[in-house]
Design a protein around this motif. Structure first.
Motif, short mmCIF file in Angstrom:
data_model
loop_
_atom_site.label_atom_id
_atom_site.label_comp_id
_atom_site.label_asym_id
_atom_site.label_seq_id
_atom_site.Cartn_x
_atom_site.Cartn_y
_atom_site.Cartn_z
N UNK A 151 -9.40 11.94 -9.81
CA UNK A 151 -8.25 11.07 -10.41
C UNK A 151 -7.69 11.32 -11.88
N UNK A 152 -8.68 11.64 -12.63
CA UNK A 152 -8.47 11.55 -14.14
C UNK A 152 -7.75 12.68 -14.88
N UNK A 153 -7.69 13.88 -14.06
CA UNK A 153 -7.13 15.16 -14.82
C UNK A 153 -5.93 14.90 -15.72
N UNK A 154 -4.88 14.09 -15.17
CA UNK A 154 -3.76 14.27 -15.93
C UNK A 154 -3.46 12.83 -16.47
N UNK A 221 -16.23 -0.03 -20.28
CA UNK A 221 -15.25 -0.14 -19.46
C UNK A 221 -14.24 -1.07 -19.84
N UNK A 222 -12.84 -0.86 -19.61
CA UNK A 222 -11.84 -1.79 -19.86
C UNK A 222 -11.22 -2.42 -18.65
N UNK A 223 -10.11 -3.16 -18.62
CA UNK A 223 -9.55 -3.93 -17.70
C UNK A 223 -9.11 -3.33 -16.45
N UNK A 224 -8.52 -1.96 -16.69
CA UNK A 224 -8.10 -1.32 -15.53
C UNK A 224 -9.47 -0.62 -14.65
N UNK A 225 -10.44 -0.59 -15.27
CA UNK A 225 -11.48 -0.33 -14.35
C UNK A 225 -11.95 -1.53 -13.55
N UNK A 226 -11.65 -2.40 -13.96
CA UNK A 226 -11.86 -3.95 -13.15
C UNK A 226 -10.86 -4.06 -12.15
N UNK A 227 -9.53 -3.54 -12.23
CA UNK A 227 -8.53 -3.36 -11.40
C UNK A 227 -8.67 -2.54 -10.21
N UNK A 256 -6.73 5.97 -20.68
CA UNK A 256 -5.99 4.81 -20.27
C UNK A 256 -5.65 4.52 -18.80
N UNK A 257 -4.81 5.54 -18.23
CA UNK A 257 -4.65 5.21 -16.87
C UNK A 257 -3.64 6.42 -16.51
N UNK A 258 -3.03 6.35 -15.26
CA UNK A 258 -2.22 7.52 -14.83
C UNK A 258 -0.86 7.30 -15.66
N UNK A 259 -0.22 8.52 -16.17
CA UNK A 259 0.90 8.24 -16.82
C UNK A 259 2.11 8.11 -16.03
N UNK A 260 2.76 6.84 -16.21
CA UNK A 260 3.88 6.44 -15.47
C UNK A 260 3.62 6.15 -13.95
N UNK A 261 2.39 6.22 -13.57
CA UNK A 261 2.00 5.94 -12.06
C UNK A 261 1.14 4.66 -12.19
N UNK A 262 1.00 3.98 -11.29
CA UNK A 262 0.18 2.59 -11.14
C UNK A 262 -1.45 2.90 -10.63
N UNK A 274 -13.71 -8.49 0.81
CA UNK A 274 -13.49 -8.22 -0.43
C UNK A 274 -11.74 -7.85 -0.49
N UNK A 275 -10.97 -9.08 -0.18
CA UNK A 275 -9.56 -8.82 -0.44
C UNK A 275 -9.05 -8.19 -1.65
N UNK A 276 -7.92 -7.61 -1.55
CA UNK A 276 -7.22 -6.99 -2.86
C UNK A 276 -7.04 -8.09 -3.89
N UNK A 277 -7.84 -7.76 -5.11
CA UNK A 277 -7.54 -8.91 -6.31
C UNK A 277 -6.43 -8.65 -7.24
N UNK A 278 -6.06 -7.51 -7.25
CA UNK A 278 -4.85 -7.26 -8.20
C UNK A 278 -3.85 -6.50 -7.58
N UNK A 279 -2.66 -6.65 -7.96
CA UNK A 279 -1.48 -6.00 -7.79
C UNK A 279 -1.45 -4.70 -8.48
N UNK A 280 -1.02 -3.47 -7.79
CA UNK A 280 -1.01 -2.07 -8.41
C UNK A 280 -0.14 -2.47 -9.89
N UNK A 281 -0.73 -1.65 -10.83
CA UNK A 281 -0.06 -1.76 -12.25
C UNK A 281 0.00 -0.60 -13.19
N UNK A 282 0.83 -0.28 -13.96
CA UNK A 282 0.88 0.80 -14.83
C UNK A 282 -0.08 0.27 -16.12
N UNK A 283 -0.51 1.34 -16.46
CA UNK A 283 -1.18 1.17 -17.80
C UNK A 283 -0.01 0.57 -19.09
N UNK A 284 1.18 1.10 -19.15
CA UNK A 284 2.24 0.75 -19.91
C UNK A 284 2.49 -0.82 -19.73
N UNK A 285 2.76 -1.08 -18.48
CA UNK A 285 3.07 -2.51 -18.08
C UNK A 285 2.01 -3.53 -18.37
#
Length: 310
Positions: A151-154, A221-227, A256-262, A274-285
């Motif tokens: 996941x994290x290479x870029x 771990x930050x918020x996007x790890x929870x997402x 942070x998160x994928x550059x420009x990707x959700x 375990x239904x999906x809790x969060x909508x896809x989101x970019x780090x920037x948004x």
């Protein structure tokens, strides 16, 4: 997981030994640390102690620069440049470098601050080492839950070098407000002498001191790890308290998160129970949401809940 005192309150965060991988027991400890604490200390990592020490010396000298030079450290993304003391955090200031994996970004950071050739070399070597470590930890984290993803290479990694100007009058006050980190994970080289970092035990709501342990690194771990984990991983709340009248310096590196990707939870974490809790989101948004709402302690996650879970 973690030590407990006589009335059952957890008092120490988990310790992960990087040399024990790929031992299955260490993967299990890592998974439990992510789920139960959202933070852990790592020992036997590959960053040389001499490099950590040299980087801390460089950092202290950069933070002592005149204000007009520090102000050249401008934002690449919101909040990535120099932060002067504010009314909310009057004891804190910090310099920032966005994208540790980019030699060009490292050179630009050094040029902004008139860094010497020796300082350039130390910062560049440290940036690469921490960027590689963040990717390695992220990979081990996904493997701990049975997923083998590159996941994290870029993903961009940002660091912030922090200075807390603690005085006799500030003892007992907060150096920085309670918050979670907005990205995926953070590697912290803490002050080796001056304590003050505290993390919240999610069960008791009490803060647990994280005392200095030279040569080790802390991972939050930050918020996007929870997402990404569909709520499985804890985004740990933490703060810095002034315990003594002394300058406190730390280096935080944020994956942070994928550059420009959700970022979103893999299908393996989503089912009827375990239904999906969060909508896809970019780090920037997501970062913009946190800044615009001033919700700094994980509450902004409620703004990206899926409609059926809001």
């Amino acid at each position: 997981m973690g030590d407990q005192d006589s009335i059952g309150i957890r008092t120490n965060i988990p310790v992960i030994d990087m040399q024990k991988f790929p031992d299955s027991g260490e993967y299990e400890k890592l998974k439990e640390a992510c789920e139960e604490w959202g933070c852990f200390r790592i020992v036997n990592h590959k960053i040389p102690l001499t490099l950590m020490s040299e980087m801390k010396t460089v950092v202290r000298s950069l933070l002592d620069l005149p204000m007009e030079i520090k102000n050249r450290n401008t934002d690449v993304i919101a909040g990535s440049g120099y932060m002067a003391p504010t009314a909310v955090n009057p004891l804190y200031e910090g310099l920032g470098l966005y994208d540790l994996g980019s030699p060009l970004a490292v050179r630009n950071f050094c040029a902004q601050l008139d860094a010497s050739p020796h300082q350039n070399e130390i910062i560049g070597t440290y940036a690469k080492a921490v960027n590689d470590l963040a990717i390695d930890i992220g990979r081990k984290l996904t493997e701990s839950v049975g997923l083998f993803l590159d996941l994290f290479k870029d993903w961009p990694c940002q660091f912030r070098i922090n200075k807390y100007n603690f005085t006799p009058e500030s003892v007992g006050s907060s150096g920085v407000q309670i918050h979670t980190d907005s990205g995926f994970l953070t590697i912290l080289q803490d002050d080796e002498n001056v304590g003050g970092l505290e993390v919240m035990d999610k069960y008791s709501g009490q803060f647990v001191p994280v005392d200095p342990w030279p040569g080790t690194l802390l991972v939050n771990l930050g918020d996007l790890a929870t997402v990404w984990s569909n709520g499985r991983f804890c985004n740990v709340k933490h703060r810095v308290q002034c315990k003594e009248a002394s300058i406190r310096v730390s280096i935080a590196s944020f994956l942070l998160g994928p550059k420009g990707g959700a970022i979103e939870a893999p299908q393996e974490f989503v089912d009827s129970e375990h239904p999906r809790l969060y909508v896809p989101v970019t780090y920037e948004d997501y970062r913009k949401t946190r800044l615009s709402t001033k919700l700094q302690a994980g509450e902004a996650l409620e703004r990206i809940r899926t409609p059926c879970n809001s």
